[in-house]
Write a protein that holds these residues in place. Structure first.
Motif, mmCIF file in Angstrom:
data_model
loop_
_atom_site.group_PDB
_atom_site.id
_atom_site.type_symbol
_atom_site.label_atom_id
_atom_site.label_comp_id
_atom_site.label_asym_id
_atom_site.label_seq_id
_atom_site.Cartn_x
_atom_site.Cartn_y
_atom_site.Cartn_z
ATOM 1 N N PRO A 42 -25.707 70.574 34.694
ATOM 2 C CA PRO A 42 -25.025 69.319 34.343
ATOM 3 C C PRO A 42 -25.085 69.026 32.842
ATOM 4 O O PRO A 42 -24.095 68.582 32.251
ATOM 5 N N GLU A 45 -22.537 71.085 31.170
ATOM 6 C CA GLU A 45 -21.181 70.549 31.410
ATOM 7 C C GLU A 45 -20.910 69.395 30.445
ATOM 8 O O GLU A 45 -19.830 69.305 29.854
ATOM 9 N N ILE A 63 -9.713 70.520 27.926
ATOM 10 C CA ILE A 63 -9.826 71.512 29.008
ATOM 11 C C ILE A 63 -9.709 70.837 30.375
ATOM 12 O O ILE A 63 -9.830 69.620 30.495
ATOM 13 N N GLU A 64 -9.482 71.668 31.364
ATOM 14 C CA GLU A 64 -9.683 71.267 32.753
ATOM 15 C C GLU A 64 -10.876 72.084 33.203
ATOM 16 O O GLU A 64 -10.991 73.272 32.881
ATOM 17 N N LEU A 65 -11.752 71.455 33.932
ATOM 18 C CA LEU A 65 -13.014 72.091 34.297
ATOM 19 C C LEU A 65 -13.289 71.883 35.781
ATOM 20 O O LEU A 65 -12.994 70.829 36.327
ATOM 21 N N THR A 67 -16.326 73.189 38.820
ATOM 22 C CA THR A 67 -17.397 74.077 39.274
ATOM 23 C C THR A 67 -17.394 74.115 40.795
ATOM 24 O O THR A 67 -17.218 73.095 41.452
ATOM 25 N N LYS A 73 -24.080 70.804 52.938
ATOM 26 C CA LYS A 73 -23.570 69.432 52.954
ATOM 27 C C LYS A 73 -24.483 68.502 53.748
ATOM 28 O O LYS A 73 -24.665 67.355 53.426
ATOM 29 N N VAL A 105 -3.480 74.560 31.951
ATOM 30 C CA VAL A 105 -3.862 74.030 33.274
ATOM 31 C C VAL A 105 -3.622 72.520 33.290
ATOM 32 O O VAL A 105 -4.226 71.771 32.533
ATOM 33 N N LYS A 106 -2.713 72.130 34.173
ATOM 34 C CA LYS A 106 -2.372 70.713 34.251
ATOM 35 C C LYS A 106 -3.467 69.953 34.992
ATOM 36 O O LYS A 106 -3.885 68.880 34.611
ATOM 37 N N GLU A 107 -3.920 70.550 36.069
ATOM 38 C CA GLU A 107 -4.903 69.869 36.902
ATOM 39 C C GLU A 107 -5.606 70.873 37.806
ATOM 40 O O GLU A 107 -4.986 71.837 38.252
ATOM 41 N N ARG A 110 -9.531 69.371 43.509
ATOM 42 C CA ARG A 110 -10.628 69.838 44.331
ATOM 43 C C ARG A 110 -10.748 68.925 45.552
ATOM 44 O O ARG A 110 -10.664 67.716 45.464
ATOM 45 N N ASP A 111 -10.889 69.533 46.660
ATOM 46 C CA ASP A 111 -11.178 68.828 47.891
ATOM 47 C C ASP A 111 -12.429 69.492 48.417
ATOM 48 O O ASP A 111 -12.799 70.543 47.929
ATOM 49 N N PRO A 112 -13.067 68.923 49.423
ATOM 50 C CA PRO A 112 -14.287 69.614 49.856
ATOM 51 C C PRO A 112 -14.025 71.064 50.249
ATOM 52 O O PRO A 112 -14.831 71.942 49.991
#
Lengths: 129, 210
Positions: A42, A45, A63-65, A67, A73, A105-107, A110-112
């Motif tokens: 972290p 980052e 940037i788009e980042l 991990t 879970k 990279v536009k976007e 992230r989803d689970p």
């Protein structure tokens, strides 16, 4: 054309934390998407975001980042213990970090359960110029 | 590691000498999540005045803004803290995005420049926070890397966190998704703009501010 550059964990571990950030950012500034083996800490980052902000200019917008890190879970203690032991044995090379220049990279959605990398329409940008 | 040790020693000394310094409560989050609107709501509720400028234009807050000695009372208990409104954290800033808001090119470039400095300031200030409310827009996907990085950094520094799912007055707000994204934290759904559910937020604050 989109270029992806893979950076293995063995290459980053040799560098200082500052050196790692510099390496990643230098590649992103060459308009390449960086795939880093393992996950940044972290604090790394946050450092990456800070350094990125320092470098923003008319050509480099940031940037788009993203991990990706396999973790339990439901908080299973045995899984967590296994993950900790693996980290001790092989280093923090589990997971993947994706860094892309914002001009390409536009976007990164992230989803689970999935990750989508959306790119800018580069041809459109060129035409606009 | 060194930061953790210094934090531990600082807490130890302050508890030994009982010289309680002011508690800093930070508002962190991505841009346009409603941090300044929440800061104004809290400041207005307890001091009768606003503290920040809030707008729909991203990066409206580009400097750290502090309101000192806010005293919150709830269920017979009193909590005093300095509220720190921080610039939204972003990984990219393009001055062209500001042109949509009727800004001149010069103004947009200036705003972008100030915004990059604001992000750096926000991150630098993380270390000096005693507790943090991470303000998220509950109408957008909470699984963004900025949210994860903020919360990861707070966890690494052992700073107590309350996740605030803002904008619950909007139809597509989804508090459940925020809760699912950060199951290890308390999540309070509010509307900072309309003051919905602020009582729950103040009650939750007593749990994290020690």
């Amino acid at each position: 054309m989109i270029t992806l550059q893979f950076v293995p964990y063995s290459e980053l571990i040799k560098l200082t934390p500052v050196g790692r950030i510099k390496k990643i950012l230098d590649i992103a500034k060459e308009n390449k998407i960086v795939l880093v083996e393992g996950r940044l800490k972290p604090s790394e980052e946050a450092e990456l975001i800070q350094r990125t902000m320092e470098e923003v200019n008319k050509d480099f917008k940031g940037i788009e980042l993203c991990t990706i890190y396999p973790e339990s879970k439901n908080g299973d203690t045995i899984d967590k213990l296994k993950a900790t032991m693996l980290n001790v044995l092989i280093g923090n090379r589990r997971g993947l970090t994706i860094i892309g220049p914002a001009t390409i990279v536009k976007e990164i959605k992230r989803d689970p359960n999935k990750i989508q990398l959306l790119t800018n329409n580069l041809n459109k940008k060129k035409r606009r110029k | 590691m060194i930061k953790n040790i210094s934090r531990f020693l600082s807490n130890l000394f302050s508890s030994i000498f009982k010289r309680r310094r002011s508690v800093k409560l930070g508002l962190y989050g991505p841009t346009n999540s409603g941090k300044s609107t929440l800061a104004n709501r809290i400041s207005k509720d307890w001091l009768g005045e606003e503290m920040s400028k809030a707008s729909k234009i991203p990066h409206e807050t580009r400097e750290i803004i502090i309101k000192e000695k806010i005293e919150v009372k709830s269920k017979g208990k009193t909590l005093t803290f300095n509220l720190v409104d921080t610039p939204g954290i972003a990984t990219k800033i393009d001055y062209e995005d500001f042109l949509k808001y009727n800004m001149s090119k010069k103004e947009a470039k200036q705003r972008a420049k100030e915004a990059t400095k604001g992000v750096i300031e926000s991150i630098k200030w993380l270390d000096s926070m005693d507790c943090v409310m991470v303000v998220l827009d509950s109408t957008v996907n909470p699984y963004s890397q900025v949210n994860i990085t903020i919360i990861g950094n707070l966890a690494a520094r052992d700073i107590p966190v309350l996740v605030v799912a803002n904008k619950i007055d909007i139809k597509k707000s989804n508090i459940k998704k925020v809760e699912d994204a950060f199951p290890q934290y308390d999540v309070v759904g509010i509307s900072a703009e309309y003051g919905h559910n602020m009582e729950d937020l103040y009650n939750a604050l007593f749990k994290i501010v020690k």
